[in-house]
Motif scaffolding. Structure first.
Motif, PDB file in Angstrom:
ATOM      1  N   GLY A 135      37.147  38.039  31.518  1.00  0.00           N
ATOM      2  CA  GLY A 135      36.633  37.913  30.134  1.00  0.00           C
ATOM      3  C   GLY A 135      36.152  39.201  29.685  1.00  0.00           C
ATOM      4  O   GLY A 135      35.705  39.501  28.451  1.00  0.00           O
ATOM      5  N   SER A 136      35.783  40.534  30.286  1.00  0.00           N
ATOM      6  CA  SER A 136      35.472  41.605  29.989  1.00  0.00           C
ATOM      7  C   SER A 136      35.441  42.721  31.073  1.00  0.00           C
ATOM      8  O   SER A 136      36.127  42.259  32.103  1.00  0.00           O
ATOM      9  N   SER A 137      35.184  43.855  30.805  1.00  0.00           N
ATOM     10  CA  SER A 137      35.304  45.067  31.534  1.00  0.00           C
ATOM     11  C   SER A 137      34.259  45.384  32.591  1.00  0.00           C
ATOM     12  O   SER A 137      34.369  46.173  33.398  1.00  0.00           O
ATOM     13  N   GLU A 138      33.281  44.310  32.343  1.00  0.00           N
ATOM     14  CA  GLU A 138      31.990  44.582  33.171  1.00  0.00           C
ATOM     15  C   GLU A 138      32.342  44.613  34.800  1.00  0.00           C
ATOM     16  O   GLU A 138      31.605  45.578  35.183  1.00  0.00           O
ATOM     17  N   LEU A 139      32.881  43.793  35.213  1.00  0.00           N
ATOM     18  CA  LEU A 139      33.155  43.799  36.818  1.00  0.00           C
ATOM     19  C   LEU A 139      33.672  45.089  37.274  1.00  0.00           C
ATOM     20  O   LEU A 139      33.297  45.938  38.056  1.00  0.00           O
TER      21      LEU A 139
END
Ligand code: G1P
Length: 292
Positions: A135-139
């Protein structure tokens, strides 16, 4: 030092999606209105990646075609007042340099990553398996930061019910996961029997690896399923240490099978800024349908 290259293994045959994948690579199947591959690229770019190495097969030239200029379509869009779509088309691949390398035989994930050795060079790099959509680039951003801070490889983690571990690589952690979701790793095992699994923490399809992994890949012997397994090369790195995993509470869709794919599309469509509201109405109508 920063991580600026990402390897995307994309040479698979996509047999779980036949017959659709007879002529359209799985990586180009649409998630709403973009190819799945574009979501993987967006995630990588969001984590600071500016060089993609796509490991392709010669049988899937349409993956390369996706990055080719399309002046006729763009001219037509502009002439008909669709400037926003013309810009989206122009933006494909603009923020990244895209290299292609070829895997000539499906010998396993370790072999696929090894095919990218010359294109990556002697620096840490990310690997994103396109069967999983985040869902995002956070990881990935957090994993890059851990690699830079520790100088060792990093894998993305997820906790699963014990009876599911045999479908994945599983880690043997050292101690507890810290407040940032980071844990040191002693060893890893690919697709263990439930009784042999060292934990319920599986490797998801995100890796940030130091380049010495290529030496371990070059030495690989067939492992689980008779394939050259990336996990087995990572064991060599973990034995030397440092080697870490990052567990984050991010949205993740396992799109490697049709039900996972459908779930991803439905959930992402419900949140879509343009189609979400209309789709919700349609979905509710379908769910209310008289089952008889
Ligand atoms: C691969 C890796 C495995 C990892 C999984 C994540 O397995 O070998 O370690 O847990 O991806 O999706 P595959 O799905 O190719 O069997």
């Amino acid at each position: 030092m920063r991580v600026h290259t990402a390897v995307i293994p994309a040479a698979g045959l996509g047999t779980r999606f036949l017959p659709a994948t007879k002529s359209v690579p799985k990586e180009l199947l649409p998630v709403i209105d973009v190819p799945a591959l574009q979501l993987i690229i967006d995630e990588a770019v969001g984590a600071g990646i500016d060089h993609l190495v796509i490991v392709n097969s010669r049988n899937k030239p349409s993956i390369e075609a996706y990055f080719a200029d399309a002046p006729e379509v763009i001219d037509k869009l502009e002439a008909s007042g669709r400037a926003e779509m013309a810009e989206r088309m122009r933006a494909i691949g603009r923020d990244v340099q895209v290299s292609f390398v070829y895997q000539h035989a499906a010998l396993g994930l370790g072999h696929a990553v090894g095919c990218a050795r010359d294109a990556v060079g002697d620096e840490p790099f990310a690997v994103l398996l396109p069967d999983e959509i985040m869902g995002s680039s956070e990881l990935l951003s957090a994993m890059c930061a851990v690699c830079v801070a520790t100088g060792g490889s990093v894998v993305g983690l997820k906790r699963v019910p014990m009876q599911e571990v045999s479908a994945y690589g599983v880690i043997d952690p050292i101690g507890e996961i810290d407040a940032d979701g980071v844990v040191a790793i002693r060893d890893l095992v690919e697709k263990p029997a439930v009784t042999d699994a060292p934990s319920d923490l599986i490797i998801i399809g995100r890796y940030v690896l130091t380049p010495d992994v290529f030496e371990a890949i070059a030495e690989l012997k067939p492992g689980a399923g008779g394939e050259l397994q990336l996990t087995d090369a990572l064991r060599v790195q973990a034995a030397r240490g440092p080697f870490h995993g990052v567990l984050r509470d991010v949205r993740r869709y396992d799109t490697g099978n049709p039900v996972g794919w459908l779930s991803a599309v439905v959930e992402l469509a419900l949140d879509h800024p343009r189609y979400g509201a209309d789709f919700r109405v349609e979905l509710e109508r379908v769910l209310d349908r008289d089952p008889s």
